[in-house]
Design an enzyme around this catalytic site. Structure first.
Site, short mmCIF file in Angstrom:
data_model
loop_
_atom_site.label_atom_id
_atom_site.label_comp_id
_atom_site.label_asym_id
_atom_site.label_seq_id
_atom_site.Cartn_x
_atom_site.Cartn_y
_atom_site.Cartn_z
N ASN A 15 24.89 -7.08 -30.78
CA ASN A 15 26.15 -7.52 -31.26
C ASN A 15 26.85 -6.41 -31.94
O ASN A 15 26.38 -5.89 -32.79
CB ASN A 15 26.02 -8.75 -32.28
CG ASN A 15 27.21 -9.39 -32.71
OD1 ASN A 15 27.78 -9.89 -32.20
ND2 ASN A 15 27.55 -8.72 -34.15
N GLU A 16 28.18 -6.07 -31.34
CA GLU A 16 28.89 -5.08 -32.38
C GLU A 16 28.01 -3.91 -32.48
O GLU A 16 28.30 -3.52 -33.84
CB GLU A 16 29.45 -5.91 -33.58
CG GLU A 16 30.58 -7.02 -33.25
CD GLU A 16 31.11 -7.63 -34.51
OE1 GLU A 16 30.67 -7.37 -35.55
OE2 GLU A 16 31.72 -8.71 -34.19
N ASN A 60 33.98 -11.08 -29.73
CA ASN A 60 34.19 -11.65 -31.10
C ASN A 60 35.81 -11.26 -31.20
O ASN A 60 36.00 -10.13 -31.62
CB ASN A 60 33.13 -11.05 -32.20
CG ASN A 60 31.81 -11.20 -31.81
OD1 ASN A 60 31.38 -12.07 -31.02
ND2 ASN A 60 31.07 -10.55 -32.64
N TYR A 70 40.99 -11.45 -39.20
CA TYR A 70 40.78 -9.92 -39.62
C TYR A 70 41.83 -9.31 -38.80
O TYR A 70 41.98 -7.95 -38.89
CB TYR A 70 39.53 -9.52 -38.99
CG TYR A 70 38.26 -10.27 -39.80
CD1 TYR A 70 38.16 -10.03 -41.12
CD2 TYR A 70 37.13 -10.71 -39.19
CE1 TYR A 70 37.19 -10.45 -41.86
CE2 TYR A 70 36.09 -11.36 -39.85
CZ TYR A 70 36.16 -11.25 -41.20
OH TYR A 70 34.87 -11.54 -41.79
N TRP A 77 32.43 -19.39 -35.09
CA TRP A 77 31.37 -19.06 -36.24
C TRP A 77 32.13 -19.51 -37.50
O TRP A 77 33.19 -19.02 -37.68
CB TRP A 77 31.73 -17.22 -36.24
CG TRP A 77 30.79 -16.68 -36.93
CD1 TRP A 77 31.02 -16.23 -38.39
CD2 TRP A 77 29.63 -16.12 -36.67
NE1 TRP A 77 29.92 -15.55 -38.88
CE2 TRP A 77 29.11 -15.61 -37.88
CE3 TRP A 77 28.68 -16.32 -35.49
CZ2 TRP A 77 27.90 -14.86 -37.74
CZ3 TRP A 77 27.92 -15.71 -35.29
CH2 TRP A 77 27.00 -14.96 -36.50
N LYS A 131 32.98 -19.55 -43.29
CA LYS A 131 33.62 -19.72 -42.16
C LYS A 131 32.88 -20.89 -41.53
O LYS A 131 33.40 -21.37 -40.42
CB LYS A 131 33.46 -18.74 -40.96
CG LYS A 131 33.96 -17.47 -41.35
CD LYS A 131 34.12 -16.22 -40.32
CE LYS A 131 34.93 -15.13 -40.79
NZ LYS A 131 34.39 -14.35 -41.78
#
Length: 364
Positions: A77-78, A129, A135, A215, A236
Site C-alpha cells: 500500500n502506497e 487511493n 487531501y 476508508w 474517517k
C-alpha cells in the site's frame, strides 16, 4: 465489528494493512464476506525489506489459503521510492503469490491516481487511493479521473481502494463547499456526508471500478496525529471509535446497500441551525417519504444522487425549536424518523475554513 459491516450491507472488506487472526477469516467464511488479506508493506521503503515481505506473504498464503472468503492477496500500500527497487520487489511478490496460490488475484495500491506510475501494473489488480475534496482537488474531480482511466486503460482491472473524509461529530455546519482544508482543526460531519453521497454515486455509475473500499468503517487510533480537534484519532470512520454512534454517512451506505428497511433524516447532530432557509435530506430505500416540518407536510421533494436520496430545498425554519419528521408506508408498516433543530438567527463561517491547496492523496 463484523455485525456492523453486515448490517450496512457490505459485500467485501479490505483488511489493511496487515494480517488478521485466523478466527476473523473464519467468521468471514461463515458470513459470506469476500475479503482482501494484506501484508504490512506500507508507505516507507527502506530497501532492506525484500526478504521480510516475501516471508510474510508466503506465511500468509500458507496459513490462510483454505479460507474461501479470501479472494485477493494484497502486496503493498502506497510504496514508492526507490521506484526501481519497489517495482522489482512488487513483481517478485506477485510471482511468489502465483507460485503458492495460482488461482487467486494479487493487488497493489498507489495513492497518486495515475496509472503510468513506475510502481504500478505489477499485480493482477491496480488499486488506487483517492481523497478528492479532502487531501486533493474537489469532490467532483473523481468523475473525470475515472473517465480518463476508462478511456486510456480500458482493459485494466481497477479498484478504488480508499476514499472518504474525516468527521468529528462535535463539528457541524450548513456551509459547505466542494473541498475542505484537512490541515485546519474543523472536521464537520456534514462534509463527510457530502463526500460520500457524491462519490458513491460516481462509483455506482462507473462499473469500470470493479470494487471500492471506503476508508474507514470505524474511527481508529493514530498515536502521532493531532488534527480535527481530537488528538491521536483518525475520524474517517462511518462509526465512532467506541462503536456507539453511527454517523450520517453510515446510513447513506445502508440505504444504498442493505435490503433492510432504512428511513433516515440527516443532520440530526447539526441542531443549532445557521440558515433560516435550509434543506432537508432523507435516505429511504422503502419509497418516497412524506416530510413534515412542525406538523405541516412539505412539498417539492426530489431525488438526489441515487434512488434512495430525497431532498427538499428552500425550507423555512421558524425561530426556536423546529421538528422535522419523515414518514413512509411500506408493506403494511409505518416507518418514521424525527429530529429537532433550533434556529436563533443567521450565522456565518469564515470562507478560509473550506479552502484547500494541492496535496497528493496517500499522505497518511
Amino acid at each position: 465489528d463484523l455485525a456492523t459491516i453486515m448490517d450496512i450491507g457490505a459485500t467485501t472488506v479490505r483488511f489493511a494493512h496487515y494480517q488478521q487472526s485466523d478466527y476473523l477469516y473464519s467468521r468471514c467464511d461463515s458470513l459470506g464476506l469476500i475479503i482482501w488479506a494484506e501484508i504490512p508493506f506500507v508507505n516507507r521503503v527502506s530497501g532492506q525489506e525484500a526478504e521480510n515481505t516475501r516471508s510474510q506473504l508466503r506465511e500468509l498464503i500458507r496459513q490462510s489459503f483454505n479460507h474461501p472468503s479470501i479472494y485477493v492477496w494484497g502486496l503493498h500500500n502506497e510504496v514508492y521510492h526507490p521506484h526501481e527497487y519497489t517495482k522489482e520487489l512488487t513483481k517478485s511478490l506477485h510471482d511468489l503469490a502465483k507460485t503458492e496460490d495460482p488461482d487467486r488475484y494479487t493487488v497493489s495500491v498507489n495513492g497518486y491516481g495515475h496509472m503510468e506510475h513506475p510502481v504500478n501494473l505489477n499485480a493482477d489488480i491496480q488499486g488506487m487511493n483517492r481523497y478528492f475534496g479532502w487531501y486533493e482537488k474537489k469532490l467532483q474531480d473523481i468523475e473525470p479521473w475515472v473517465e480518463g482511466l476508462e478511456k486510456n486503460y480500458p482493459d485494466q482491472k481497477l479498484m478504488l481502494t480508499e476514499y472518504g473524509a474525516d468527521a468529528n461529530l462535535l463539528h457541524q455546519t450548513e456551509y459547505l463547499e466542494n473541498s475542505l482544508n484537512w490541515t485546519k482543526p474543523f472536521y464537520p460531519e456534514t462534509f463527510q456526508t457530502k463526500t460520500h453521497e457524491y462519490q458513491w454515486s460516481v462509483i455506482a455509475g462507473h462499473p469500470y471500478i470493479v470494487a471500492s473500499y471506503l476508508w474507514n468503517t470505524f474511527d481508529f487510533a493514530t498515536p502521532l496525529a493531532n488534527r480535527g480537534d481530537l488528538p491521536a484519532r483518525n475520524m474517517k470512520g462511518l462509526v465512532t471509535f467506541d462503536r456507539k454512534t453511527k454517523k450520517d454517512s453510515y446510513f447513506w451506505y445502508k440505504a444504498n446497500w442493505s435490503e433492510d428497511p432504512v428511513l433516515y433524516l440527516t443532520q440530526r447532530r447539526n441542531v443549532d441551525r445557521e440558515k433560516k432557509v435550509t434543506s432537508i435530506t432523507v435516505y429511504s430505500n422503502i419509497g418516497e417519504p412524506k416530510v413534515f416540518l412542525n406538523g405541516q407536510e412539505l412539498s417539492g421533494i426530489h431525488k438526489g444522487y441515487t434512488d434512495v436520496h430525497y431532498i427538499i430545498d428552500n425550507v423555512t425554519l421558524k425561530d426556536g425549536k423546529n421538528v422535522v419528521k419523515a414518514v413512509v408506508q411500506s408493506d403494511g408498516k409505518t416507518y418514521e424518523d424525527t429530529i429537532e433543530w433550533m434556529y436563533t438567527g443567521e450565522k456565518k463561517r469564515e470562507a478560509d475554513s473550506f479552502s484547500i491547496k494541492g496535496v497528493h492523496a496517500g499522505f497518511e
